[in-house]
Design a protein around this motif. Structure first.
Motif, PDB file in Angstrom:
ATOM      1  N   TYR A 166     -92.089  -6.963  69.752  1.00  0.00           N
ATOM      2  CA  TYR A 166     -93.387  -6.346  70.002  1.00  0.00           C
ATOM      3  C   TYR A 166     -94.074  -6.164  68.658  1.00  0.00           C
ATOM      4  N   GLY A 167     -95.286  -6.650  68.552  1.00  0.00           N
ATOM      5  CA  GLY A 167     -96.034  -6.482  67.314  1.00  0.00           C
ATOM      6  C   GLY A 167     -97.354  -7.215  67.381  1.00  0.00           C
ATOM      7  N   MET A 168     -98.069  -7.225  66.275  1.00  0.00           N
ATOM      8  CA  MET A 168     -99.387  -7.856  66.202  1.00  0.00           C
ATOM      9  C   MET A 168     -99.673  -8.164  64.742  1.00  0.00           C
ATOM     10  N   THR A 169    -100.773  -8.818  64.492  1.00  0.00           N
ATOM     11  CA  THR A 169    -101.120  -9.166  63.110  1.00  0.00           C
ATOM     12  C   THR A 169    -101.214  -7.906  62.260  1.00  0.00           C
ATOM     13  N   GLU A 170    -101.854  -6.855  62.797  1.00  0.00           N
ATOM     14  CA  GLU A 170    -102.064  -5.625  62.027  1.00  0.00           C
ATOM     15  C   GLU A 170    -100.763  -4.926  61.653  1.00  0.00           C
ATOM     16  N   THR A 171     -99.658  -5.213  62.363  1.00  0.00           N
ATOM     17  CA  THR A 171     -98.373  -4.575  62.062  1.00  0.00           C
ATOM     18  C   THR A 171     -97.433  -5.513  61.308  1.00  0.00           C
ATOM     19  N   TYR A 172     -97.988  -6.615  60.763  1.00  0.00           N
ATOM     20  CA  TYR A 172     -97.161  -7.558  60.009  1.00  0.00           C
ATOM     21  C   TYR A 172     -96.036  -8.094  60.894  1.00  0.00           C
ATOM     22  N   THR A 173     -96.387  -8.613  62.030  1.00  0.00           N
ATOM     23  CA  THR A 173     -95.512  -9.113  63.100  1.00  0.00           C
ATOM     24  C   THR A 173     -94.742  -7.958  63.740  1.00  0.00           C
ATOM     25  N   HIS A 174     -93.540  -8.203  64.279  1.00  0.00           N
ATOM     26  CA  HIS A 174     -92.903  -7.225  65.165  1.00  0.00           C
ATOM     27  C   HIS A 174     -92.514  -5.923  64.458  1.00  0.00           C
ATOM     28  N   ILE A 175     -92.710  -4.827  65.195  1.00  0.00           N
ATOM     29  CA  ILE A 175     -92.253  -3.512  64.712  1.00  0.00           C
ATOM     30  C   ILE A 175     -91.105  -3.009  65.581  1.00  0.00           C
ATOM     31  N   TYR A 185     -88.038  -1.474  74.196  1.00  0.00           N
ATOM     32  CA  TYR A 185     -87.988  -1.927  72.806  1.00  0.00           C
ATOM     33  C   TYR A 185     -87.385  -0.832  71.930  1.00  0.00           C
ATOM     34  N   GLN A 186     -86.690  -1.266  70.874  1.00  0.00           N
ATOM     35  CA  GLN A 186     -86.163  -0.346  69.873  1.00  0.00           C
ATOM     36  C   GLN A 186     -86.910  -0.576  68.570  1.00  0.00           C
ATOM     37  N   CYS A 187     -87.508   0.484  68.023  1.00  0.00           N
ATOM     38  CA  CYS A 187     -88.248   0.344  66.772  1.00  0.00           C
ATOM     39  C   CYS A 187     -87.320  -0.068  65.634  1.00  0.00           C
ATOM     40  N   LEU A 188     -87.827  -0.879  64.732  1.00  0.00           N
ATOM     41  CA  LEU A 188     -87.097  -1.283  63.546  1.00  0.00           C
ATOM     42  C   LEU A 188     -87.077  -0.128  62.542  1.00  0.00           C
ATOM     43  N   LEU A 221     -92.756   6.340  76.460  1.00  0.00           N
ATOM     44  CA  LEU A 221     -91.879   6.709  75.353  1.00  0.00           C
ATOM     45  C   LEU A 221     -90.568   7.248  75.889  1.00  0.00           C
ATOM     46  N   GLN A 222     -89.443   6.812  75.291  1.00  0.00           N
ATOM     47  CA  GLN A 222     -88.126   7.190  75.810  1.00  0.00           C
ATOM     48  C   GLN A 222     -87.254   7.869  74.763  1.00  0.00           C
ATOM     49  N   GLY A 223     -87.829   8.215  73.615  1.00  0.00           N
ATOM     50  CA  GLY A 223     -87.084   8.930  72.585  1.00  0.00           C
ATOM     51  C   GLY A 223     -86.273   8.008  71.700  1.00  0.00           C
ATOM     52  N   CYS A 224     -85.939   8.517  70.510  1.00  0.00           N
ATOM     53  CA  CYS A 224     -85.101   7.785  69.547  1.00  0.00           C
ATOM     54  C   CYS A 224     -85.693   6.415  69.194  1.00  0.00           C
ATOM     55  N   GLY A 225     -87.017   6.356  69.127  1.00  0.00           N
ATOM     56  CA  GLY A 225     -87.672   5.121  68.726  1.00  0.00           C
ATOM     57  C   GLY A 225     -87.696   4.049  69.792  1.00  0.00           C
ATOM     58  N   ARG A 226     -87.475   4.419  71.044  1.00  0.00           N
ATOM     59  CA  ARG A 226     -87.495   3.438  72.132  1.00  0.00           C
ATOM     60  C   ARG A 226     -88.743   3.639  73.000  1.00  0.00           C
ATOM     61  N   PHE A 227     -89.282   2.538  73.506  1.00  0.00           N
ATOM     62  CA  PHE A 227     -90.423   2.630  74.412  1.00  0.00           C
ATOM     63  C   PHE A 227     -90.434   1.413  75.333  1.00  0.00           C
ATOM     64  N   GLN A 228     -91.006   1.629  76.510  1.00  0.00           N
ATOM     65  CA  GLN A 228     -91.191   0.542  77.468  1.00  0.00           C
ATOM     66  C   GLN A 228     -92.664   0.178  77.506  1.00  0.00           C
ATOM     67  N   TRP A 229     -92.950  -1.093  77.366  1.00  0.00           N
ATOM     68  CA  TRP A 229     -94.327  -1.585  77.406  1.00  0.00           C
ATOM     69  C   TRP A 229     -94.774  -1.730  78.847  1.00  0.00           C
ATOM     70  N   LEU A 230     -95.914  -1.124  79.191  1.00  0.00           N
ATOM     71  CA  LEU A 230     -96.401  -1.137  80.574  1.00  0.00           C
ATOM     72  C   LEU A 230     -97.562  -2.101  80.792  1.00  0.00           C
ATOM     73  N   GLY A 231     -98.277  -2.436  79.726  1.00  0.00           N
ATOM     74  CA  GLY A 231     -99.438  -3.311  79.841  1.00  0.00           C
ATOM     75  C   GLY A 231    -100.532  -2.844  78.906  1.00  0.00           C
ATOM     76  N   ARG A 232    -101.666  -3.523  78.954  1.00  0.00           N
ATOM     77  CA  ARG A 232    -102.785  -3.185  78.077  1.00  0.00           C
ATOM     78  C   ARG A 232    -103.804  -2.316  78.834  1.00  0.00           C
ATOM     79  N   ALA A 233    -104.254  -1.272  78.162  1.00  0.00           N
ATOM     80  CA  ALA A 233    -105.233  -0.388  78.792  1.00  0.00           C
ATOM     81  C   ALA A 233    -106.520  -1.130  79.116  1.00  0.00           C
ATOM     82  N   ASP A 234    -106.928  -2.076  78.259  1.00  0.00           N
ATOM     83  CA  ASP A 234    -108.184  -2.779  78.495  1.00  0.00           C
ATOM     84  C   ASP A 234    -108.048  -3.886  79.530  1.00  0.00           C
TER      85      ASP A 234
END
Length: 334
Positions: A166-175, A185-188, A221-234
Motif C-alpha cells: 500500500y502506498g503512492m508517489t507521495e509516500t515514496y512507494t509502499h508504507i 496491511y502492516q506498516c513498515l 484501523l486495527q492497532g499496532c500499525g495494522r489497517f484494512q483498506w476499505l476503498g476510496r472515499a472519492d
C-alpha cells in the motif's frame, strides 16, 4: 556493483529511462521529480528527495531481510514503467542492494526467463505468467490496486512468496505490506497511521519527510500499525441515500462471477447516482448467471446497468475509474 541488462525487445526509450534513473542515482543529486499515476485524480508531478527515497528502500530492506540474504548478489527484473514510482523504485532497490538488474519491455506478459529474487508486478502481469516462469521467482511484490477473489486464489497457488503493498508517489512507494491472503496491511518501520473523522487514512513517516498526509483511502484501523483498506472515499457512490463502496461490491460479485470488471457511478435523475458495472468484453453474456451473482448483493448495491468495453487502466495498473465513468456515460442506457 549492479549490472544493468536489457531484454532484446527493449526499445531506445525504455533503455534511456533506465539509464537516466541510474545516472540520477549515481549523481548524488538531492531531488527528483516524478509523475503520479492519475488513479486518484489528474496526474501531477511530485518532488521527491534522496533522503526519503533512501529511507523507503531501507524500510523495505528491513522487511526483506526475513525473506532472503541481502548480503549475497541477487537478481531482480524491472517490468513496470520507470516514469512512475513503482517501476523507478524497483530499479533503485536493485541499485542500493548491488543486485543484477534485468530490464524488460512493458507488456502484459513479461518474457521472464531464469530466476529472480524479487520482482514487482501489477496483477494483470502476474496473472499472465506461466507455470515455468513462476518457478523462477522467489518474492513477488504486487501493486496496482486490490485483487479480485479469483485473482487472489490463482496467485496464492503459485510457488512464490506473494506480498501486496500500500502506498503512492507521495509516500515514496509502499508504507505498508501484507501477505496475499491477509486482510490487513502492516506498516513498515518508521510509519504510523491514524484516521480522520470520515475514516480516511492519515500517514506519518518522518524519515521520508511525511507529516499528517491525509489520503482519500477509507480504512479500518486495527492497532499496532495494522489497517484494512476499505476503498476510496472519492469513489463512494451515493445512490438513493445509500453509500455504495465499489470495492465491497466488486469483491462480493467476483466470488460468483468469473469475469473481470469494476463499478462506476453515473448521475441519475431519480437516484442521484446509479452504479454501473463495466465488464471486459464477453463472447457470451450469460444473463442468468449474472442475475445469480447479483442475488448475493442487497438490492440497493446491485448495478443498474451492465456495460462491456475494454477496461481502462492507469499507468500503474489500477482501474481508471475516471475514464471508466466517461465510457459508461457513452454506453450505458439509464
Amino acid at each position: 556493483m549492479s549490472q544493468l541488462n536489457f531484454h532484446p525487445d527493449c526499445d531506445a526509450s525504455r533503455q534511456q529511462s533506465a539509464k537516466d534513473a541510474v545516472a540520477w542515482w549515481e549523481s548524488g543529486q538531492s531531488h527528483l521529480t516524478i509523475a503520479t499515476s492519475g488513479s486518484t485524480g489528474e496526474p501531477k508531478n511530485i518532488d521527491l528527495n534522496r533522503q526519503g527515497i533512501e529511507a523507503s528502500i531501507a524500510a523495505t530492506e528491513r522487511y526483506a531481510e526475513g525473506l532472503f540474504h541481502l548480503d549475497r548478489r541477487g537478481r531482480t527484473a524491472i517490468c513496470l514503467d520507470m516514469h512512475h514510482v513503482a517501476g523507478l523504485f524497483s530499479l533503485f532497490r536493485g541499485l542500493a542492494w548491488g543486485w543484477d538488474i534485468d530490464v524488460f519491455p512493458i507488456k502484459r506478459q513479461p518474457d521472464l526467463q531464469g530466476k529472480y529474487d524479487w520482482i514487482s508486478l501489477i496483477p494483470q502481469q502476474a496473472m499472465a505468467l506461466t507455470e515455468d516462469q513462476w518457478q523462477g521467482l522467489s518474492v513477488c511484490l504486487l501493486g496496482g490496486g486490490p485483487l479480485s477473489t479469483l485473482e487472489r486464489d490463482h496467485l496464492a497457488s503459485q510457488p512464490c512468496r506473494m506480498i501486496q503493498g500500500y502506498g503512492m508517489t507521495e509516500t515514496y512507494t509502499h508504507i505498508a505490506l501484507k501477505g496475499l491472503m491477509d486482510e490487513s496491511y502492516q506498516c513498515l518501520p518508521g510509519v504510523s497511521v491514524t484516521a480522520d473523522d470520515s475514516g480516511c487514512l492519515t500517514i506519518d513517516c518522518p524519515d521520508r519527510g511525511i507529516h499528517n498526509l491525509l489520503t482519500t483511502d477509507l480504512v479500518d484501523l486495527q492497532g499496532c500499525g495494522r489497517f484494512q483498506w476499505l476503498g476510496r472515499a472519492d469513489d463512494v457512490i451515493l445512490s438513493a441515500g445509500k453509500k455504495i463502496h465499489p470495492e465491497v461490491v466488486e469483491n462480493s460479485l467476483q466470488k460468483h462471477w468469473s469475469h473481470r470488471g469494476f463499478l462506476v457511478a453515473l448521475d441519475h435523475q431519480q437516484w442521484g447516482q446509479a452504479a454501473v458495472w463495466l465488464s471486459e468484453p464477453l463472447e457470451d453474456f450469460d444473463v442468468q448467471q449474472w442475475q445469480k451473482a447479483l442475488a448475493h448483493l442487497p438490492s440497493w448495491q446491485r448495478p443498474k446497468a451492465f456495460v462491456q468495453c475494454l477496461l481502462p487502466l492507469t499507468a500503474s495498473g489500477k482501474w481508471d475509474r475516471r475514464k471508466g465513468r466517461s465510457m459508461a456515460q457513452e454506453l450505458a442506457l439509464l
